[in-house]
Design a protein around this motif. Structure first.
Motif, PDB file in Angstrom:
ATOM      1  N   ARG A   1       4.995   8.710 -15.608  1.00  0.00           N
ATOM      2  CA  ARG A   1       5.837   7.668 -14.728  1.00  0.00           C
ATOM      3  C   ARG A   1       5.008   8.026 -13.361  1.00  0.00           C
ATOM      4  N   ALA A   2       4.765   9.091 -13.219  1.00  0.00           N
ATOM      5  CA  ALA A   2       3.911   9.333 -11.908  1.00  0.00           C
ATOM      6  C   ALA A   2       2.490   8.794 -11.711  1.00  0.00           C
ATOM      7  N   MET A   3       1.668   8.914 -12.967  1.00  0.00           N
ATOM      8  CA  MET A   3       0.551   8.055 -12.998  1.00  0.00           C
ATOM      9  C   MET A   3       0.927   6.504 -12.925  1.00  0.00           C
ATOM     10  N   LEU A   4       1.702   6.173 -13.641  1.00  0.00           N
ATOM     11  CA  LEU A   4       1.928   4.850 -13.482  1.00  0.00           C
ATOM     12  C   LEU A   4       2.264   4.232 -12.130  1.00  0.00           C
ATOM     13  N   VAL A   5       3.174   4.802 -11.699  1.00  0.00           N
ATOM     14  CA  VAL A   5       3.881   4.408 -10.424  1.00  0.00           C
ATOM     15  C   VAL A   5       2.567   4.621  -9.419  1.00  0.00           C
ATOM     16  N   THR A   6       1.697   5.736  -9.162  1.00  0.00           N
ATOM     17  CA  THR A   6       0.837   5.966  -8.091  1.00  0.00           C
ATOM     18  C   THR A   6      -0.213   4.804  -8.517  1.00  0.00           C
ATOM     19  N   SER A   7      -0.873   4.837  -9.676  1.00  0.00           N
ATOM     20  CA  SER A   7      -1.951   3.972  -9.836  1.00  0.00           C
ATOM     21  C   SER A   7      -1.316   2.348  -9.365  1.00  0.00           C
ATOM     22  N   THR A   8      -0.440   1.819  -9.583  1.00  0.00           N
ATOM     23  CA  THR A   8       0.172   0.592  -9.362  1.00  0.00           C
ATOM     24  C   THR A   8       0.479   0.582  -7.757  1.00  0.00           C
ATOM     25  N   ARG A   9       1.043   1.441  -7.193  1.00  0.00           N
ATOM     26  CA  ARG A   9       0.877   1.422  -5.663  1.00  0.00           C
ATOM     27  C   ARG A   9      -0.597   1.350  -5.001  1.00  0.00           C
ATOM     28  N   MET A  10      -1.569   1.963  -5.349  1.00  0.00           N
ATOM     29  CA  MET A  10      -2.832   2.053  -4.963  1.00  0.00           C
ATOM     30  C   MET A  10      -3.559   0.691  -5.344  1.00  0.00           C
ATOM     31  N   LEU A  11      -3.272   0.267  -6.494  1.00  0.00           N
ATOM     32  CA  LEU A  11      -3.775  -1.002  -6.791  1.00  0.00           C
ATOM     33  C   LEU A  11      -3.395  -2.270  -5.884  1.00  0.00           C
ATOM     34  N   ALA A  12      -2.027  -2.261  -5.489  1.00  0.00           N
ATOM     35  CA  ALA A  12      -1.387  -3.194  -4.813  1.00  0.00           C
ATOM     36  C   ALA A  12      -1.778  -2.929  -3.393  1.00  0.00           C
ATOM     37  N   TYR A  13      -1.889  -1.651  -3.079  1.00  0.00           N
ATOM     38  CA  TYR A  13      -2.454  -1.498  -1.602  1.00  0.00           C
ATOM     39  C   TYR A  13      -3.871  -2.231  -1.578  1.00  0.00           C
ATOM     40  N   GLU A  14      -4.856  -1.717  -2.320  1.00  0.00           N
ATOM     41  CA  GLU A  14      -5.990  -2.412  -2.193  1.00  0.00           C
ATOM     42  C   GLU A  14      -6.293  -3.774  -2.323  1.00  0.00           C
TER      43      GLU A  14
END
Length: 88
Positions: free
Chosen positions: A68-81
């Motif tokens: 879950r942490a991996m999915l949330v972190t990658s999604t958040r960073m992708l949305a940010y970038e």
């Protein structure tokens, strides 16, 4: 890999690593919160967890939480970038 692919891979790794490092503290917090009727010290909570399975008890259930942490972190960073690139 494209830049977005690298962002996903790196942020997934860092999100998972952060959760693995913090998971024992989260387990400790959960045990302490579960005993709301009586105050339990950190020392007693650690002893309780240790007696229930040693070091492995501190990491029980880590697979789902880390995923879950991996999915949330990658999604958040992708949305940010993506947002950063859109606004630039």
């Amino acid at each position: 890999l494209s830049i977005m692919g690298k962002i996903i891979v790196i942020s997934s790794f860092t999100g998972g690593l952060a959760w693995v490092c913090n998971y024992p503290f989260d387990t400790l917090k959960t045990v302490m919160q579960a005993n709301r009727n009586e105050r339990i010290s950190i020392k007693n909570a650690v002893q309780h967890i240790w007696k229930s399975g040693g070091i492995k008890a501190f990491y029980r259930g880590i697979q789902a939480s880390t995923g879950r942490a991996m999915l949330v972190t990658s999604t958040r960073m992708l949305a940010y970038e993506t947002t950063l690139n859109f606004l630039s």
